[in-house]
Design a protein around this motif. Structure first.
Motif, PDB file in Angstrom:
ATOM      1  N   LEU A 240       7.521  -6.694   9.302  1.00 37.54           N
ATOM      2  CA  LEU A 240       6.492  -7.330  10.144  1.00 37.54           C
ATOM      3  C   LEU A 240       6.148  -8.731   9.670  1.00 37.54           C
ATOM      4  CD1 LEU A 240       4.124  -4.256  10.653  1.00 37.54           C
ATOM      5  CD2 LEU A 240       5.645  -5.306  12.337  1.00 37.54           C
ATOM      6  N   GLY A 241       6.857  -9.216   8.660  1.00 39.82           N
ATOM      7  CA  GLY A 241       6.675 -10.600   8.231  1.00 39.82           C
ATOM      8  C   GLY A 241       5.781 -10.793   7.029  1.00 39.82           C
ATOM      9  N   ALA A 242       5.334  -9.730   6.392  1.00 38.55           N
ATOM     10  CA  ALA A 242       4.453  -9.862   5.227  1.00 38.55           C
ATOM     11  C   ALA A 242       5.268 -10.213   3.992  1.00 38.55           C
ATOM     12  CB  ALA A 242       3.678  -8.570   4.996  1.00 38.55           C
ATOM     13  N   GLY A 243       4.731 -11.103   3.161  1.00 36.12           N
ATOM     14  CA  GLY A 243       5.384 -11.465   1.917  1.00 36.12           C
ATOM     15  C   GLY A 243       5.120 -10.428   0.840  1.00 36.12           C
ATOM     16  N   ARG A 244       5.645 -10.670  -0.370  1.00 36.61           N
ATOM     17  CA  ARG A 244       5.493  -9.707  -1.452  1.00 36.61           C
ATOM     18  C   ARG A 244       4.033  -9.529  -1.857  1.00 36.61           C
ATOM     19  NH1 ARG A 244      10.442 -10.824  -5.786  1.00 36.61           N
ATOM     20  NH2 ARG A 244      12.149 -10.240  -4.385  1.00 36.61           N
ATOM     21  N   TRP A 245       3.317 -10.653  -2.045  1.00 36.87           N
ATOM     22  CA  TRP A 245       1.920 -10.557  -2.450  1.00 36.87           C
ATOM     23  C   TRP A 245       1.057  -9.952  -1.362  1.00 36.87           C
ATOM     24  CZ3 TRP A 245       0.205 -10.543  -7.136  1.00 36.87           C
ATOM     25  CH2 TRP A 245       0.903 -11.221  -8.147  1.00 36.87           C
ATOM     26  N   SER A 246       1.330 -10.342  -0.124  1.00 33.49           N
ATOM     27  CA  SER A 246       0.558  -9.785   0.990  1.00 33.49           C
ATOM     28  C   SER A 246       0.786  -8.283   1.112  1.00 33.49           C
ATOM     29  CB  SER A 246       0.948 -10.490   2.297  1.00 33.49           C
ATOM     30  OG  SER A 246       0.211  -9.969   3.381  1.00 33.49           O
ATOM     31  N   THR A 247       2.040  -7.861   0.937  1.00 31.25           N
ATOM     32  CA  THR A 247       2.351  -6.429   0.981  1.00 31.25           C
ATOM     33  C   THR A 247       1.663  -5.676  -0.142  1.00 31.25           C
ATOM     34  OG1 THR A 247       4.516  -6.902   1.966  1.00 31.25           O
ATOM     35  CG2 THR A 247       4.226  -4.749   0.937  1.00 31.25           C
ATOM     36  N   PHE A 248       1.640  -6.301  -1.324  1.00 27.38           N
ATOM     37  CA  PHE A 248       1.013  -5.636  -2.460  1.00 27.38           C
ATOM     38  C   PHE A 248      -0.482  -5.460  -2.235  1.00 27.38           C
ATOM     39  CE2 PHE A 248      -1.344  -6.019  -6.465  1.00 27.38           C
ATOM     40  CZ  PHE A 248      -0.880  -4.903  -7.131  1.00 27.38           C
ATOM     41  N   TRP A 249      -1.186  -6.524  -1.847  1.00 29.78           N
ATOM     42  CA  TRP A 249      -2.642  -6.465  -1.720  1.00 29.78           C
ATOM     43  C   TRP A 249      -3.106  -5.690  -0.495  1.00 29.78           C
ATOM     44  CZ3 TRP A 249      -5.374  -7.097  -5.753  1.00 29.78           C
ATOM     45  CH2 TRP A 249      -5.016  -8.013  -6.739  1.00 29.78           C
ATOM     46  N   ARG A 250      -2.288  -5.650   0.557  1.00 28.42           N
ATOM     47  CA  ARG A 250      -2.718  -4.987   1.789  1.00 28.42           C
ATOM     48  C   ARG A 250      -2.157  -3.584   1.956  1.00 28.42           C
ATOM     49  NH1 ARG A 250      -2.810  -9.495   6.660  1.00 28.42           N
ATOM     50  NH2 ARG A 250      -4.177 -11.010   5.600  1.00 28.42           N
ATOM     51  N   VAL A 251      -1.090  -3.270   1.220  1.00 25.10           N
ATOM     52  CA  VAL A 251      -0.457  -1.954   1.388  1.00 25.10           C
ATOM     53  C   VAL A 251      -0.441  -1.174   0.069  1.00 25.10           C
ATOM     54  CG1 VAL A 251       1.633  -0.721   2.089  1.00 25.10           C
ATOM     55  CG2 VAL A 251       0.987  -2.844   3.262  1.00 25.10           C
ATOM     56  N   THR A 252       0.238  -1.731  -0.937  1.00 21.13           N
ATOM     57  CA  THR A 252       0.455  -0.986  -2.177  1.00 21.13           C
ATOM     58  C   THR A 252      -0.841  -0.722  -2.934  1.00 21.13           C
ATOM     59  OG1 THR A 252       2.623  -2.051  -2.360  1.00 21.13           O
ATOM     60  CG2 THR A 252       1.789  -0.893  -4.307  1.00 21.13           C
ATOM     61  N   PHE A 253      -1.617  -1.784  -3.198  1.00 20.76           N
ATOM     62  CA  PHE A 253      -2.820  -1.621  -4.005  1.00 20.76           C
ATOM     63  C   PHE A 253      -3.858  -0.707  -3.343  1.00 20.76           C
ATOM     64  CE2 PHE A 253      -6.931  -2.945  -5.775  1.00 20.76           C
ATOM     65  CZ  PHE A 253      -6.668  -2.761  -7.131  1.00 20.76           C
ATOM     66  N   PRO A 254      -4.155  -0.864  -2.041  1.00 20.64           N
ATOM     67  CA  PRO A 254      -5.131   0.063  -1.425  1.00 20.64           C
ATOM     68  C   PRO A 254      -4.704   1.521  -1.496  1.00 20.64           C
ATOM     69  CG  PRO A 254      -4.819  -1.865  -0.030  1.00 20.64           C
ATOM     70  CD  PRO A 254      -3.771  -1.939  -1.103  1.00 20.64           C
ATOM     71  N   LEU A 255      -3.401   1.782  -1.353  1.00 18.13           N
ATOM     72  CA  LEU A 255      -2.924   3.162  -1.387  1.00 18.13           C
ATOM     73  C   LEU A 255      -2.865   3.715  -2.814  1.00 18.13           C
ATOM     74  CD1 LEU A 255      -0.094   3.073   1.311  1.00 18.13           C
ATOM     75  CD2 LEU A 255      -2.370   4.081   1.499  1.00 18.13           C
ATOM     76  N   SER A 256      -2.949   2.836  -3.802  1.00 16.60           N
ATOM     77  CA  SER A 256      -2.964   3.309  -5.198  1.00 16.60           C
ATOM     78  C   SER A 256      -4.384   3.417  -5.742  1.00 16.60           C
ATOM     79  CB  SER A 256      -2.156   2.349  -6.086  1.00 16.60           C
ATOM     80  OG  SER A 256      -2.756   1.068  -6.128  1.00 16.60           O
TER      81      SER A 256
END
Length: 288
Positions: A192-208
């Motif tokens: 969907l066009g998200a970069g690595r940092w954006s993916t981390f802060w919006r997807v990975t970190f909230p789910l962890s």
């Protein structure tokens, strides 16, 4: 027939819970109530205590001398929790997503400190940070200092010892949360066009977050009550509430004030944890 079965299940469940309830009642609830009763008592001149209702023990905590120790304890506990999170999260992330066939070995290495006593690990830091210790020898060998530095009996020494001791308590819950992470969610975010940092802060970190919450609680609670590490690495310069409570019971023999300090510490920890969980969201604790 169903009623008998339900009754049988209830009786069986009560039988299973009885040993644990008895154990917790005798060795957790009873001492806690005893400490609460002692906190309102009056200490004798040569030790001992007279039970009663004396709220002055709690008012004594607000003396500037003791209040400074309370604030120092909370600051060190919070700082230790944050440092463990900053160091532990990248390591847990690496093990979960880049560990490959070495995951079990890396987790084993994280758990190795648990094989030795906390007291021995603290004494090891005394050897490392002392005036003639390994750290000062290395600094002098590299030409960075001409004489031994004062590394021990400081707040920094206490922080190093506490981070080392409690880092595994942060890494393991974080790894457990990240291990359950669905990698397809990261791939979808990239598509969907998200970069690595954006993916981390919006997807990975909230789910962890379940791992972050569990790790923070497991580190913060023992850090606030720690007394072995500050005693060995901080000395008289870095007294925390655990040391103060120990001194009141063993040296000053003021059991009433020591009990009041213990109750205050427990209340502060409970309030801090409840505030933290409410701010983050209790639903994120699911799956910890």
């Amino acid at each position: 027939m169903r009623e008998e079965k339900r009754g049988g299940w209830s009786l069986g469940l009560a039988g299973l819970l009885a040993p644990a309830a008895l154990w917790l009642g005798l060795f957790f609830l009873a001492p806690l109530l005893l400490i609460l009763a002692y906190s309102f008592g009056t200490s004798g001149v040569y030790g001992g205590i007279t039970l009663g209702f004396n709220p002055a023990n709690y008012l004594k905590v607000f003396d500037p001398l003791y209040l400074e120790i309370v604030v120092r304890t909370l600051v060190i506990a919070v700082a230790n929790t944050l440092l463990c999170l900053l160091i532990g999260y990248p390591l847990a992330y690496f093990i979960a997503f880049r560990g490959g066939r070495w995951k079990s070995t890396l987790i084993l290495l994280v758990m190795i400190p648990f094989w030795t006593s906390l007291l021995l690990r603290a004494y090891a830091w005394v050897v490392i940070l002392s005036g003639n210790g390994l750290a000062n020898r290395l600094l002098q060998f590299l030409g960075l200092t001409d004489e031994p530095l004062n590394l021990i009996f400081t707040t920094k020494a206490v922080m190093m010892g506490m981070v080392y001791s409690y880092l595994p308590f942060m890494i393991l819950p974080l790894y457990a949360a990240l291990e359950k992470f669905d990698v397809r969610l990261k791939e979808a975010a990239h598509d969907l066009g998200a970069g690595r940092w954006s993916t981390f802060w919006r997807v990975t970190f909230p789910l962890s977050m379940p791992g972050v919450i569990a790790g923070s609680i497991l580190v913060f609670i023992p850090s606030a009550g720690e007394f072995v590490i500050p005693n060995l690495l901080g000395g008289a310069r870095t007294v925390m509430m655990g040391n103060l409570i120990q001194q009141q019971f063993l040296n000053a023999r003021d059991w009433a004030f020591g009990s009041a300090l213990a109750v205050m510490l427990a209340a502060l920890l409970l309030a801090a944890i409840l505030f933290y969980v409410r701010r983050v969201g209790a639903e994120k604790l699911e799956g910890v």
